[in-house]
Design a protein around this motif. Structure first.
Motif, mmCIF file in Angstrom:
data_model
loop_
_atom_site.group_PDB
_atom_site.id
_atom_site.type_symbol
_atom_site.label_atom_id
_atom_site.label_comp_id
_atom_site.label_asym_id
_atom_site.label_seq_id
_atom_site.Cartn_x
_atom_site.Cartn_y
_atom_site.Cartn_z
ATOM 1 N N GLU A 162 17.531 -3.898 -8.997
ATOM 2 C CA GLU A 162 17.288 -3.666 -7.428
ATOM 3 C C GLU A 162 16.552 -2.055 -7.878
ATOM 4 O O GLU A 162 16.965 -1.823 -8.606
ATOM 5 N N SER A 163 15.476 -1.971 -7.254
ATOM 6 C CA SER A 163 14.926 -0.892 -7.479
ATOM 7 C C SER A 163 14.349 0.353 -6.124
ATOM 8 O O SER A 163 15.356 -0.233 -5.590
ATOM 9 N N MET A 164 14.206 1.451 -6.889
ATOM 10 C CA MET A 164 14.195 2.350 -4.998
ATOM 11 C C MET A 164 12.601 3.270 -5.899
ATOM 12 O O MET A 164 12.437 3.454 -6.432
ATOM 13 N N GLU A 165 11.558 3.136 -4.787
ATOM 14 C CA GLU A 165 10.762 3.479 -5.273
ATOM 15 C C GLU A 165 10.057 4.793 -4.207
ATOM 16 O O GLU A 165 10.325 4.997 -2.787
ATOM 17 N N ARG A 182 10.749 5.548 -9.612
ATOM 18 C CA ARG A 182 11.539 4.452 -9.947
ATOM 19 C C ARG A 182 12.338 4.283 -9.885
ATOM 20 O O ARG A 182 12.339 4.950 -11.126
ATOM 21 N N LEU A 183 13.802 4.346 -9.449
ATOM 22 C CA LEU A 183 14.799 4.226 -9.575
ATOM 23 C C LEU A 183 14.990 2.904 -9.923
ATOM 24 O O LEU A 183 14.620 2.333 -9.363
ATOM 25 N N LEU A 184 16.099 2.774 -11.104
ATOM 26 C CA LEU A 184 16.799 0.781 -11.561
ATOM 27 C C LEU A 184 17.862 1.079 -11.462
ATOM 28 O O LEU A 184 18.399 1.528 -13.085
ATOM 29 N N ARG A 206 0.473 -0.944 0.062
ATOM 30 C CA ARG A 206 0.560 0.331 -0.016
ATOM 31 C C ARG A 206 0.727 0.867 0.091
ATOM 32 O O ARG A 206 0.390 2.428 -0.559
ATOM 33 N N ALA A 207 2.012 1.039 0.937
ATOM 34 C CA ALA A 207 2.633 1.926 0.526
ATOM 35 C C ALA A 207 3.383 2.139 -0.709
ATOM 36 O O ALA A 207 3.483 3.130 -0.948
ATOM 37 N N ASN A 208 3.879 1.186 -1.107
ATOM 38 C CA ASN A 208 4.905 1.575 -2.615
ATOM 39 C C ASN A 208 6.496 1.926 -2.272
ATOM 40 O O ASN A 208 5.992 2.435 -2.850
ATOM 41 N N ARG A 209 6.902 1.971 -0.889
ATOM 42 C CA ARG A 209 8.677 2.881 -0.919
ATOM 43 C C ARG A 209 9.822 1.941 -0.365
ATOM 44 O O ARG A 209 9.057 1.661 0.273
ATOM 45 N N GLY A 210 10.857 2.447 -1.103
ATOM 46 C CA GLY A 210 11.281 2.415 -0.612
ATOM 47 C C GLY A 210 12.197 0.477 -1.573
ATOM 48 O O GLY A 210 12.130 1.392 -2.633
#
Ligand SMILES: O=C(O)CCC(=O)C(=O)O
Ligand SMILES: [Fe+2]
Length: 417
Positions: A202-205, A272-274, A168-172
Motif C-alpha cells: 500500500e502507498s501514500m502519494e 511516496r510512502l510505501l 493527473r493529481a497522483n495524490r492520495g
C-alpha cells in the motif's frame, strides 16, 4: 478506478558518452573558487561495491582517500571512471557508494568535480548509486519513517477516505492490490497481471502542496498529529538535496553547474510512502512480488529504505537482477526515464523491482517493509529537449522535445485509456 503505474520501455541501446573534457567541467564551477592549475586535476578511481548475498556491513567497508568506499576483500579496484566498460557480467555490475559530502562542502574545486564525475559515471553505467554524506539528518529520516508507519496504522476506512483518485493529481492513498507496476503497456496485459499477481503493498502519494489545481490528501491533524508538517518538511529537505544532485550531474555532463536550477526548482515531485505488509512467503512465489519490474519515469528518485531489503536492480547488460541491499546512512538514487531521455540515453534509467527478502523459507511470513521514494521531476512546463552536451553528429538526438507535464501525463494516460 484501478491505479496502475506502468513504465514505458525506452530504447536501451548501448551509448557512447559524449566527450566532456575535465577542463570544461572545471570551468563550470571555477567561479566558486580560486583557480587551480589544471594539471593538478585527476579523476580518482570510481571504487564501488556490489551489495551481494554475502552481507556487506558498514564494519567491513574501508575508507579510501578518494572518498568512496570498497568492501574489504570482495571487489578488485575498478578502473578509472573514463576507462569503465559496460558490465557484461554480473560480477562486474556495481552500484557504487558515493560520498556526497565533498560536493556539499568542498575544500577546493577538484572535490566537486570528482564527486560530479563519480555520480555521472555511475549513472551512465548502472543508473543507480548509494549516496552517503548527503546531509539529510538521520533524525529527520527516522521521524519521517515513524510518521509513515503511523499513517499506515490508521483504520482502512480512514485511509480509504484519502484515496488516490486521478492520475493527473497522483495524490492520495493507494490500497493493496490497486497498483501493479510493470513494463507492459497494453491495458489487457496489465489487467491480467494485476489479477494474477497484484503488487503486495500500500502507498501514500504526496504532491506539491501549493499546486494551483490539485490538493494533497491529509488525514485530520487530530488523527495523526504532526504528520502533515513532517511530510512537508521532508519534501522540502529532499528537494534541496535533489537540486544539489542535479548540479553535480550538470557538471558531470559538461553543463554549467546551475543549468538545471531554474528547470527543476518548482518542487513538482511526488513523495511516496510505501508499506509492504507481512504476507506468507508463498504469496510472493510464482511471479508475485512486492513491486514488479519497472523503471521510474521522472528525473531522479531518492529512495530511503528500512533494513529489511528486497530491492533488486537489473544489470542492463545481462538482464539479471542484483540485490540492492540496504546500507546504513545511504540513500539509493536512481535515474528516471525523463532524465534518460533528456540526456539522450547518456544516463541510464534502469529496471528495478522489490521482491521478498532472500533466505526466507516458503512457509514463513515475509517481514514487513517500509520505504520512502521521492520521485523528482523537472518543472511541469519545462521543455525536456536533448541536453546540449549529449548529442553530436555521431550521436543524433533520439527523442523529440516534450514538456515534463505532457510527458508524465501521457505516461499515465497510456495506463488509463
Ligand atoms: O520500495 C522500494 O524499495 C522501491 C519502490 C520503487 O521502486 C517505486 O515505488 O518506484
Ligand atoms: Fe521504482
Amino acid at each position: 478506478m484501478m491505479t496502475v503505474r506502468v513504465g514505458v520501455p525506452l530504447r536501451r541501446a548501448a551509448v557512447s558518452s559524449p566527450v566532456v573534457s575535465q577542463a570544461s567541467k572545471v570551468r563550470c564551477v571555477e567561479h566558486l573558487f580560486q583557480p587551480r592549475p589544471l594539471q593538478k586535476l585527476s579523476t580518482s578511481p570510481l571504487r564501488s561495491i556490489v551489495p551481494s548475498s554475502t552481507s556487506t556491513t558498514s564494519a567491513s567497508i574501508v575508507k579510501h582517500a578518494s572518498g568512496t568506499d570498497t568492501p574489504v576483500g570482495t571487489q578488485p579496484p575498478t578502473p578509472p571512471a573514463e576507462a569503465q566498460v559496460p558490465a557484461h557480467s554480473d560480477a562486474q555490475f556495481q552500484i557504487p557508494i558515493i560520498d556526497f559530502a565533498n560536493f556539499l562542502q568542498p575544500q577546493n574545486i577538484l572535490d566537486k568535480v570528482q564527486v560530479a564525475d563519480q555520480l555521472t559515471q555511475a549513472f551512465k553505467a548502472s543508473g543507480f548509486v548509494y549516496l552517503k554524506g548527503h546531509g539529510i539528518s538521520s533524525g529527520q529520516i527516522a521521524k519521517t519513517f515513524k510518521a509513515s508507519v503511523d499513517f499506515f496504522k490508521l483504520p482502512l476506512d480512514v485511509k480509504n477516505s484519502l484515496a488516490w483518485k486521478d492520475p493527473r493529481a497522483n495524490r492520495g492513498y493507494v490500497a493493496e492490490g490497486r497498483e501493479r507496476v510493470t513494463q507492459a503497456t497494453s491495458a489487457e496485459e496489465i489487467a491480467a497481471l494485476r489479477a494474477q499477481t497484484p503488487d503486495c503493498k500500500e502507498s501514500m502519494e504526496i504532491g506539491k502542496e501549493d499546486d494551483p489545481v490539485w490538493r494533497n490528501e491529509w488525514p485530520q491533524e487530530a488523527a495523526l498529529p504532526g504528520y502533515r508538517r513532517t511530510m512537508l518538511d521532508f519534501r522540502h529537505t529532499a528537494h534541496e538535496l535533489h537540486l544539489q544532485i542535479m548540479r553535480a550531474l550538470a557538471i558531470g555532463l559538461g553543463l554549467s553547474e546551475s543549468f538545471f536550477d531554474d528547470k527543476c526548482n518548482e518542487e513538482w515531485h511526488t513523495l511516496r510512502l510505501l508499506h509492504y505488509p507481512s504476507v506468507p512467503a508463498k504469496a510472493l512465489e510464482g511471479g508475485g512480488s512486492r513491486a514488479g519490474d519497472h523503471s521510474d519515469y521522472g528525473s531522479i528518485t531518492l529512495l530511503f529504505q528500512d533494513k529489511v531489503g528486497g530491492l533488486e536492480v537489473q544489470n542492463p547488460n545481462t538482464g539479471t537482477y542484483i540485490p540492492a541491499k540496504p546500507i546504513d546512512d545511504t540513500i539509493v538514487i536512481n535515474v528516471g526515464d525523463l532524465l534518460a531521455r533528456w540526456s539522450n540515453d547518456t544516463l541510464r534509467s534502469t529496471l528495478h523491482r522489490v521482491v521478498a527478502p532472500h533466505a526466507q523459507s516458503s512457509t514463513s511470513m515475509t517481514p514487513t517493509r517500509y520505504s520512502i521514494a521521492y520521485f523528482c521531476n523537472p518543472n511541469e512546463h519545462q521543455l525536456v529537449e536533448c541536453l546540449p552536451t549529449c548529442f553530436d553528429e555521431k550521436r543524433p538526438k533520439r527523442y523529440d522535445a516534450v514538456t515534463s507535464g505532457d510527458y508524465l501525463e501521457k505516461r499515465l494516460a497510456e495506463t488509463y485509456s
